[in-house]
Design a protein around this motif. Sequence first.
Motif, PDB file in Angstrom:
ATOM      1  N   ALA A  13       0.924  -1.224  -0.002  1.00  0.00           N
ATOM      2  CA  ALA A  13      -0.163  -0.073   0.066  1.00  0.00           C
ATOM      3  C   ALA A  13       0.870   1.322   0.042  1.00  0.00           C
ATOM      4  N   THR A  14       2.145   1.108  -0.479  1.00  0.00           N
ATOM      5  CA  THR A  14       3.018   2.255  -0.485  1.00  0.00           C
ATOM      6  C   THR A  14       2.544   3.305  -1.530  1.00  0.00           C
ATOM      7  N   CYS A  15       2.043   4.334  -1.156  1.00  0.00           N
ATOM      8  CA  CYS A  15       1.775   5.761  -1.795  1.00  0.00           C
ATOM      9  C   CYS A  15       1.718   6.882  -0.728  1.00  0.00           C
ATOM     10  N   ASP A  16       1.316   8.161  -1.284  1.00  0.00           N
ATOM     11  CA  ASP A  16       1.573   9.204  -0.412  1.00  0.00           C
ATOM     12  C   ASP A  16       0.364   9.252   0.538  1.00  0.00           C
ATOM     13  N   LEU A  17      -0.728   8.331   0.334  1.00  0.00           N
ATOM     14  CA  LEU A  17      -1.885   8.279   1.202  1.00  0.00           C
ATOM     15  C   LEU A  17      -1.864   7.722   2.453  1.00  0.00           C
ATOM     16  N   ASP A  18      -2.357   8.142   3.403  1.00  0.00           N
ATOM     17  CA  ASP A  18      -2.371   7.743   4.806  1.00  0.00           C
ATOM     18  C   ASP A  18      -3.541   7.252   5.425  1.00  0.00           C
ATOM     19  N   THR A  19      -4.459   6.905   4.183  1.00  0.00           N
ATOM     20  CA  THR A  19      -5.850   6.264   4.710  1.00  0.00           C
ATOM     21  C   THR A  19      -5.723   5.150   5.310  1.00  0.00           C
ATOM     22  N   PRO A  20      -6.412   4.980   6.443  1.00  0.00           N
ATOM     23  CA  PRO A  20      -6.103   3.572   7.354  1.00  0.00           C
ATOM     24  C   PRO A  20      -6.333   2.458   6.389  1.00  0.00           C
ATOM     25  N   LEU A  21      -5.867   1.014   6.719  1.00  0.00           N
ATOM     26  CA  LEU A  21      -6.231  -0.174   6.108  1.00  0.00           C
ATOM     27  C   LEU A  21      -6.311  -1.113   7.385  1.00  0.00           C
ATOM     28  N   ASP A  22      -7.499  -1.111   7.738  1.00  0.00           N
ATOM     29  CA  ASP A  22      -7.689  -2.252   9.078  1.00  0.00           C
ATOM     30  C   ASP A  22      -7.970  -3.427   8.797  1.00  0.00           C
ATOM     31  N   LEU A  23      -6.672  -4.210   8.286  1.00  0.00           N
ATOM     32  CA  LEU A  23      -6.735  -5.600   7.874  1.00  0.00           C
ATOM     33  C   LEU A  23      -5.655  -6.267   8.561  1.00  0.00           C
ATOM     34  N   PRO A  24      -6.057  -6.549   9.828  1.00  0.00           N
ATOM     35  CA  PRO A  24      -5.094  -7.233  10.730  1.00  0.00           C
ATOM     36  C   PRO A  24      -4.302  -8.390  10.395  1.00  0.00           C
ATOM     37  N   THR A  25      -5.409  -9.132   9.575  1.00  0.00           N
ATOM     38  CA  THR A  25      -4.817 -10.479   8.961  1.00  0.00           C
ATOM     39  C   THR A  25      -3.606 -10.250   7.931  1.00  0.00           C
ATOM     40  N   ALA A  26      -3.360  -9.377   7.457  1.00  0.00           N
ATOM     41  CA  ALA A  26      -2.425  -8.892   6.258  1.00  0.00           C
ATOM     42  C   ALA A  26      -1.295  -8.506   7.013  1.00  0.00           C
ATOM     43  N   ASN A  27      -0.296  -8.361   6.015  1.00  0.00           N
ATOM     44  CA  ASN A  27       1.022  -7.668   6.276  1.00  0.00           C
ATOM     45  C   ASN A  27       1.270  -6.535   5.319  1.00  0.00           C
ATOM     46  N   ILE A  28       0.920  -5.497   5.549  1.00  0.00           N
ATOM     47  CA  ILE A  28       1.020  -4.237   5.051  1.00  0.00           C
ATOM     48  C   ILE A  28       2.119  -3.434   4.815  1.00  0.00           C
ATOM     49  N   LEU A  29       2.769  -3.243   3.578  1.00  0.00           N
ATOM     50  CA  LEU A  29       3.688  -2.016   3.667  1.00  0.00           C
ATOM     51  C   LEU A  29       3.182  -0.546   3.316  1.00  0.00           C
ATOM     52  N   ARG A  30       3.714   0.486   3.925  1.00  0.00           N
ATOM     53  CA  ARG A  30       3.202   1.587   3.571  1.00  0.00           C
ATOM     54  C   ARG A  30       4.517   2.620   3.621  1.00  0.00           C
ATOM     55  N   PHE A  31       4.074   3.607   3.141  1.00  0.00           N
ATOM     56  CA  PHE A  31       4.998   5.017   3.087  1.00  0.00           C
ATOM     57  C   PHE A  31       4.055   5.810   4.070  1.00  0.00           C
ATOM     58  N   GLY A  32       4.889   6.688   4.958  1.00  0.00           N
ATOM     59  CA  GLY A  32       4.358   7.563   5.521  1.00  0.00           C
ATOM     60  C   GLY A  32       3.552   7.474   6.832  1.00  0.00           C
ATOM     61  N   LEU A  33       3.836   6.264   7.588  1.00  0.00           N
ATOM     62  CA  LEU A  33       3.126   5.984   8.659  1.00  0.00           C
ATOM     63  C   LEU A  33       3.317   6.858   9.940  1.00  0.00           C
ATOM     64  N   TYR A  34       2.405   7.242  10.507  1.00  0.00           N
ATOM     65  CA  TYR A  34       2.460   7.832  11.871  1.00  0.00           C
ATOM     66  C   TYR A  34       2.953   7.008  12.891  1.00  0.00           C
ATOM     67  N   LYS A  35       3.877   7.460  13.683  1.00  0.00           N
ATOM     68  CA  LYS A  35       4.578   6.537  14.657  1.00  0.00           C
ATOM     69  C   LYS A  35       3.496   6.303  15.778  1.00  0.00           C
ATOM     70  N   SER A  36       2.585   7.248  16.168  1.00  0.00           N
ATOM     71  CA  SER A  36       1.601   7.244  17.146  1.00  0.00           C
ATOM     72  C   SER A  36       0.334   6.338  16.475  1.00  0.00           C
ATOM     73  N   LEU A  37       0.190   6.283  15.452  1.00  0.00           N
ATOM     74  CA  LEU A  37      -0.900   5.352  14.578  1.00  0.00           C
ATOM     75  C   LEU A  37      -0.544   4.158  13.741  1.00  0.00           C
ATOM     76  N   LYS A  38       0.777   3.831  14.152  1.00  0.00           N
ATOM     77  CA  LYS A  38       1.002   2.574  13.454  1.00  0.00           C
ATOM     78  C   LYS A  38       0.392   1.562  14.194  1.00  0.00           C
ATOM     79  N   LYS A  39       0.005   0.454  13.282  1.00  0.00           N
ATOM     80  CA  LYS A  39      -0.724  -0.885  13.611  1.00  0.00           C
ATOM     81  C   LYS A  39       0.488  -1.891  13.613  1.00  0.00           C
ATOM     82  N   ILE A  40       0.357  -2.733  14.348  1.00  0.00           N
ATOM     83  CA  ILE A  40       1.332  -4.036  14.493  1.00  0.00           C
ATOM     84  C   ILE A  40       1.565  -4.796  13.051  1.00  0.00           C
ATOM     85  N   PHE A  41       0.499  -4.721  12.275  1.00  0.00           N
ATOM     86  CA  PHE A  41       0.493  -5.503  10.876  1.00  0.00           C
ATOM     87  C   PHE A  41       1.016  -4.539   9.779  1.00  0.00           C
ATOM     88  N   GLU A  42       1.465  -3.151  10.265  1.00  0.00           N
ATOM     89  CA  GLU A  42       1.954  -2.222   9.034  1.00  0.00           C
ATOM     90  C   GLU A  42       3.513  -2.218   9.169  1.00  0.00           C
TER      91      GLU A  42
END
Length: 346
Positions: free
Chosen positions: A86-115
């Motif tokens: 899910a690497t792009c400039d968007l920080d739209t939440p992806l609440d998919l805890p059974t997946a392993n999600i790659l992101r750009f631009g995570l917020y440290k205080s909002l980061k999920k364990i699966f991101e």
Amino acid sequence: MKIYTFNAPPDTRVELLWPLRPNNRDPAFNKLIAENQWTETHSLKDCDLAIYPKKAFDPESRVFDNSVLNAVKEAEIHSKPLIIDATCDLDTPLDLPTANILRFGLYKSLKKIFETERPYWSNHKTKTKLESLEILPQTQKPAVGFCGTTSALGKYFKIGKTLPFPVSKTLLSQGSLAQKIDMRLKKGMSHQLRKIAMNLLEEDRRIDSNFDITNTLEDYYNPANTNRVLLENRFIDNMNKSDYSLCVRANGNYSGRFYMALNAGCIPLVIDTDVEIPFEEKIHLIKVPLKSLHKIGDLVLEHFEKHTTKQLQEMKLENRDIYNQLMAPDRFIPNFIESILQKHNS
């Protein structure tokens, strides 16, 4: 290792699948392709790992690919680990805890364990030029570099200029407010934050500011930008003159310059907008909290003066090594996949 790709097309943009779709790839991925002889299986039931073959958000239109949800359900049914890019400039939440999600631009205080925050990768030509830069001896003053734009097309760009400074800093930090602020507002205010930081450094006579402002050129991250090579060469030249590289978020809450600075053998000077940095504990960097932005010059000078020429050179070389050993695609991708498999099998 057997990978299920959901019938990945030959032109997949998901870099994790390039060892299985190796044609016409940038040479920066040659080592990854050559060293990882994975096999593709057309049965999700028989795979070791499933990788979704498209970006979760289209990089240009930023439209979410709803088929991702079907892939998540299929992987759950067969109890298979699934990676979603899910690497792009968007920080739209992806609440998919059974997946392993790659992101750009995570917020440290909002980061999920699966991101997982994924490093930004330069093309082979730029990477080679950055790595060839000589690590120069310490000069009398710390040199802080920046090459990029301080303007934005965001509808609310001027808000950062009109608000009182304490209010601007609070909004610019974004962190817990990340999902409440319009994307255009974030882009505009992020560029204004760059300008605030540069103004503070330029006014500090203890520091050599080396700022190359490219407001007259197209955005580097615009795929249609015909000046991309010119901008990359200007950035490389800027790094060649700098001890520290100013790294401030842009459209997303990350800086591509951060990774290029490491590759160049520079010390990143990071304005902390609740940013998530891979392998942060191993990197030599300066992080400037927004509440301490007015002290940015003091923080640079303190870092510069407490290290000898040899120590500073060693730190720069270590930053370059850390990039190559942990963040380059031929290291990051296999290590990331191995961590997913270990977690799934434990």
